[in-house]
Design an enzyme around this catalytic site. Structure first.
Site, PDB file in Angstrom:
ATOM      1  N   HIS A 284       5.049 -10.372   8.935  1.00 36.90           N
ATOM      2  CA  HIS A 284       4.327  -9.254   8.143  1.00 36.90           C
ATOM      3  C   HIS A 284       3.154  -8.604   8.941  1.00 36.90           C
ATOM      4  O   HIS A 284       2.266  -9.417   9.742  1.00 36.90           O
ATOM      5  CB  HIS A 284       3.885  -9.937   6.865  1.00 36.90           C
TER       6      HIS A 284
ATOM      7  N   GLU B 152       8.321  -1.654   7.218  1.00 36.09           N
ATOM      8  CA  GLU B 152       7.030  -1.889   6.515  1.00 36.09           C
ATOM      9  C   GLU B 152       6.040  -0.990   7.328  1.00 36.09           C
ATOM     10  O   GLU B 152       5.345  -1.208   8.146  1.00 36.09           O
ATOM     11  CB  GLU B 152       6.685  -3.005   6.180  1.00 36.09           C
TER      12      GLU B 152
HETATM   13  P1  PGA Z   1       2.315  -2.942  -1.151  1.00 36.35           P
HETATM   14  O1  PGA Z   1       2.688  -4.018  -0.151  1.00 36.35           O
HETATM   15  O2  PGA Z   1       3.536  -2.881  -2.230  1.00 36.35           O
HETATM   16  O3  PGA Z   1       1.257  -3.419  -2.123  1.00 36.35           O
HETATM   17  O4  PGA Z   1       2.281  -1.884  -0.505  1.00 36.35           O
HETATM   18  C1  PGA Z   1       3.854  -4.320   0.352  1.00 36.35           C
HETATM   19  C2  PGA Z   1       3.809  -5.470   1.384  1.00 36.35           C
HETATM   20  O5  PGA Z   1       2.922  -5.307   2.160  1.00 36.35           O
HETATM   21  O6  PGA Z   1       4.799  -6.359   1.464  1.00 36.35           O
END
Ligand code: PGA
Length: 230
Positions: free
Chosen positions: A95, A154
């Site tokens: 992440h 992401e």
């Molecule tokens: P968010 O986070 O839905 O708060 O944007 C997503 C993530 O970081 O997995």
């Protein structure tokens, strides 16, 4: 199959996690057979959460949010893939918050992926454009079977901001990832996903599901996302 993956990050202590489960059970989301719901919890919540989950019999699969890049041994404080193998079926790796705050590199992420696969846990590999190619190359250089992984695009600008990127652009990058992995694995989108916008992402041709941070913390909001997909 579509996938909804919750990521609680460093939120919800043990008591709060069990209260959340009561909340979801009371709301009764429309769990449909073509959607898999996965919730990635803090390590400290997983075992009791699993226990209660099997008592109330909800179709939620648990996952972790991180794992050690090292095998079992003298590594004080580390949680290994072997330890997780008795608790979860999935684990988020790489992440952007871990890259930013803990200096994780594509090599460390690849170490984690290998250890998870050796322990029969599906890695959910997070990717953003600056290191997308590098991360996938690192996996291939080690002969990782990418068909046993999940991938998530992401974009860091969309995480926790309430401003997702537009679904067509997300699908474009999902196609790029799909091309690199020979379309062998599910590809998800993550970044400010809510019940209002989730359909616009999962309706895209190459997006198989979503990774949800903020809106996984409230049972009502998470149930709304599950219902929107169903
Ligand atoms: P968010 O986070 O839905 O708060 O944007 C997503 C993530 O970081 O997995």
């Amino acid at each position: 199959m579509k996938y909804v993956v919750g990521n609680w990050k460093s939120n919800q202590n043990l008591t709060e996690s069990l209260v959340w489960l009561d909340g979801i059970a009371a709301i009764k989301p429309k769990f449909s057979s073509n959607t898999t719901t996965i919730l990635c919890l803090p390590f400290t919540d997983i075992a009791p959460f699993n226990h209660k989950l099997s008592d109330i019999n909800l179709p939620i699969i648990t996952g972790a949010q991180n794992v050690s890049h090292l095998p079992p041994g003298k590594h004080t404080g580390e949680i290994t893939a072997n330890m997780l193998s008795e608790l979860v079926s999935f684990c988020i790796v790489g992440h952007s918050e871990r890259r930013r705050d803990f200096g994780e590199t594509s090599k460390m992420v690849a170490d984690k992926v290998q250890l998870l696969l050796e322990n029969a846990i599906t890695p959910i590999v997070c990717l953003d454009l600056p290191y997308l190619d590098e991360q996938i190359k690192e996996l291939f250089s080690r002969d990782v079977d990418v068909s046993r992984c999940f991938f998530v695009y992401e974009p860091v600008s969309a995480i926790g901001t309430g401003s997702p990127i537009d679904p067509v652009s997300a699908n474009h990058v999902a196609n790029q990832i799909g091309f690199l992995i020979d379309n062998q694995a599910p590809i998800l989108y993550g970044g400010s996903v809510s019940s209002d916008n989730v359909a616009s992402f999962v309706d895209q041709s190459r997006i198989d599901g979503v990774l949800v941070g903020t809106d996984s913390l409230e049972p009502m909001l998470f149930a709304g996302i599950i219902n929107s997909i169903a």
